[in-house]
Scaffold this motif. Structure first.
Motif, short mmCIF file in Angstrom:
data_model
loop_
_atom_site.label_atom_id
_atom_site.label_comp_id
_atom_site.label_asym_id
_atom_site.label_seq_id
_atom_site.Cartn_x
_atom_site.Cartn_y
_atom_site.Cartn_z
N PRO A 71 0.90 -1.08 -0.05
CA PRO A 71 -0.02 -0.02 -0.11
C PRO A 71 0.86 1.34 0.04
CG PRO A 71 -0.93 -1.65 1.61
CD PRO A 71 0.42 -2.15 1.22
N PHE A 72 2.05 1.35 0.64
CA PHE A 72 2.76 2.18 0.63
C PHE A 72 3.37 2.63 -0.61
CE2 PHE A 72 3.00 0.95 5.33
CZ PHE A 72 2.51 2.39 5.88
N PHE A 73 3.81 1.72 -1.33
CA PHE A 73 4.51 1.58 -2.78
C PHE A 73 3.25 2.25 -3.66
CE2 PHE A 73 7.73 -0.59 -1.12
CZ PHE A 73 9.09 -0.37 -1.87
N GLU A 74 2.05 1.79 -3.58
CA GLU A 74 0.90 2.15 -4.43
C GLU A 74 0.58 3.61 -3.83
OE1 GLU A 74 -2.14 -0.58 -3.63
OE2 GLU A 74 -1.13 -2.25 -4.78
N MET A 75 0.51 4.26 -2.76
CA MET A 75 0.32 5.31 -2.21
C MET A 75 1.41 6.47 -2.81
SD MET A 75 -0.17 7.07 1.26
CE MET A 75 1.82 6.95 1.81
N PHE A 76 2.76 6.06 -2.86
CA PHE A 76 3.76 6.73 -3.51
C PHE A 76 3.60 6.96 -4.94
CE2 PHE A 76 8.03 6.58 -5.58
CZ PHE A 76 8.77 7.83 -5.16
N GLU A 77 3.11 5.77 -5.75
CA GLU A 77 3.06 6.10 -7.05
C GLU A 77 1.81 6.74 -7.49
OE1 GLU A 77 2.54 2.17 -8.95
OE2 GLU A 77 4.83 2.23 -9.59
N GLN A 78 0.89 6.91 -6.79
CA GLN A 78 -0.28 7.92 -6.65
C GLN A 78 0.12 9.17 -6.77
OE1 GLN A 78 -3.38 6.52 -4.17
NE2 GLN A 78 -4.27 4.93 -5.52
N ILE A 79 0.98 9.49 -5.79
CA ILE A 79 1.39 10.96 -5.61
C ILE A 79 2.21 11.22 -6.76
CG2 ILE A 79 2.90 12.41 -4.26
CD1 ILE A 79 2.17 10.65 -1.74
N ILE A 80 3.01 10.31 -7.35
CA ILE A 80 3.89 10.70 -8.40
C ILE A 80 2.90 11.13 -9.67
CG2 ILE A 80 5.58 9.67 -9.94
CD1 ILE A 80 7.18 8.89 -7.68
N THR A 81 1.92 10.33 -9.87
CA THR A 81 1.24 10.40 -11.10
C THR A 81 0.26 11.48 -11.13
OG1 THR A 81 -0.49 9.10 -10.17
CG2 THR A 81 1.15 7.83 -11.57
N LYS A 82 0.26 12.35 -9.91
CA LYS A 82 -0.48 13.65 -9.74
C LYS A 82 0.33 14.81 -10.17
CE LYS A 82 -4.01 11.87 -6.97
NZ LYS A 82 -4.47 11.82 -5.54
N PRO A 84 2.55 16.67 -12.89
CA PRO A 84 2.57 16.75 -14.24
C PRO A 84 3.91 16.14 -15.05
CG PRO A 84 1.36 18.61 -13.74
CD PRO A 84 1.93 17.96 -12.45
N LEU A 85 4.88 16.79 -14.99
CA LEU A 85 6.12 16.46 -15.41
C LEU A 85 7.03 15.21 -14.90
CD1 LEU A 85 8.20 17.18 -17.80
CD2 LEU A 85 9.43 18.53 -16.11
N LEU A 86 6.83 15.30 -13.76
CA LEU A 86 7.42 13.93 -13.13
C LEU A 86 6.71 12.77 -13.47
CD1 LEU A 86 9.55 13.01 -10.99
CD2 LEU A 86 7.87 13.63 -9.29
N LEU A 88 5.03 12.22 -16.44
CA LEU A 88 5.45 11.72 -17.62
C LEU A 88 6.86 10.82 -17.58
CD1 LEU A 88 4.95 11.90 -20.79
CD2 LEU A 88 6.29 14.03 -20.50
N ILE A 89 7.68 11.58 -17.00
CA ILE A 89 9.01 10.88 -16.96
C ILE A 89 8.80 9.42 -16.10
CG2 ILE A 89 11.46 11.12 -15.95
CD1 ILE A 89 11.34 14.00 -16.30
N TYR A 90 8.25 9.52 -15.15
CA TYR A 90 8.35 8.21 -14.18
C TYR A 90 7.51 7.21 -14.90
CZ TYR A 90 6.97 5.00 -10.55
OH TYR A 90 6.58 3.90 -9.78
N ASN A 91 6.27 7.37 -15.67
CA ASN A 91 5.50 6.47 -16.42
C ASN A 91 6.24 6.01 -17.46
OD1 ASN A 91 3.51 6.28 -14.45
ND2 ASN A 91 2.48 8.09 -15.26
N SER A 92 6.86 6.82 -18.30
CA SER A 92 7.56 6.21 -19.59
C SER A 92 8.70 5.40 -19.16
CB SER A 92 8.26 7.74 -20.16
OG SER A 92 7.39 8.46 -20.55
N ILE A 93 9.62 5.70 -18.12
CA ILE A 93 10.63 4.81 -17.72
C ILE A 93 10.27 3.68 -16.98
CG2 ILE A 93 12.43 4.64 -15.85
CD1 ILE A 93 13.05 7.54 -16.30
N LYS A 94 9.22 3.72 -16.46
CA LYS A 94 8.33 2.39 -15.70
C LYS A 94 7.68 1.51 -16.71
CE LYS A 94 4.82 0.60 -12.43
NZ LYS A 94 3.65 1.11 -11.64
#
Length: 188
Positions: A71-82, A84-86, A88-94
């Motif tokens: 749940p902590f990792f999923e929460m971290f990903e939800q914060i990052i996906t909100k 904008p630029l971060l 895009l970069i995070y999801n592309s690399i993932k």
């Protein structure tokens, strides 16, 4: 006579170069990657930085797999996906890393795409999305076509009837494409 000797020496040189150049280049790339990874952590013992880095990645992977930390990792990903630029970069690399490793590997469905009306010219690639109806492209799919001797490629959207399955191992297909058709099927 002298010309024949020079021709033989040149032939030996190029044959030797064919053997030595790939080995030397591979060793240089490995050394550069090793030095870069080892230099990420400020540790003065050669190799220790990589050991710490690999251990940390394994530890994070293990924690991310546990029921308690998920749940902590999923929460971290939800914060990052909100952000904008971060995002895009995070999801592309993932997505790029996930295409090669993990549970949702892509590039595992080699295909041949017909490029002419007579069906005599085909280009190899990999299905990345088999159904594009969600974006109003019924009957179309997306195919990734890696470039030879390069770490790049093109994505094309093509009608399904122009794509046919290529019954080869995806690793051999990738080797075949990236090598410009020179290797990939030696062990078949």
């Amino acid at each position: 006579m002298r010309q024949r000797i020079l021709t033989k020496i040149a032939g030996y040189f190029f044959r030797g170069l064919l053997f030595v150049a790939p080995i030397a280049f591979t060793l240089l790339v490995i050394q550069a990657v090793f030095n870069w990874l080892d230099g990420l952590l400020p540790v003065n013992i050669p190799g220790l930085g990589i050991v710490i880095l690999v251990s940390a990645i394994i530890g994070i992977g293990y924690l991310g797999s546990t029921y308690f930390m998920k749940p902590f990792f999923e929460m971290f990903e939800q914060i990052i996906t909100k952000i904008p630029l971060l995002s895009l970069i995070y999801n592309s690399i993932k997505d790029l890393v996930g295409a090669f490793v993990g549970d949702k590997k892509k590039f595992n469905e080699p295909v041949m795409v017909q490029f002419d009306e007579s069906g005599k010219i085909f280009k190899p690639g990999f299905i990345t999305q088999s159904d594009l109806s969600k974006v109003e492209l019924d009957g179309y799919c997306s195919v990734y076509m890696p470039h030879s001797y390069n770490f790049s490629g093109n994505i094309i959207v093509v009608k399904n009837d122009l794509v046919r399955p290529w019954d080869v191992n995806s690793t051999n297909a990738m080797k075949f494409i990236v090598s410009g058709g020179v290797s990939g099927f030696e062990d078949m």
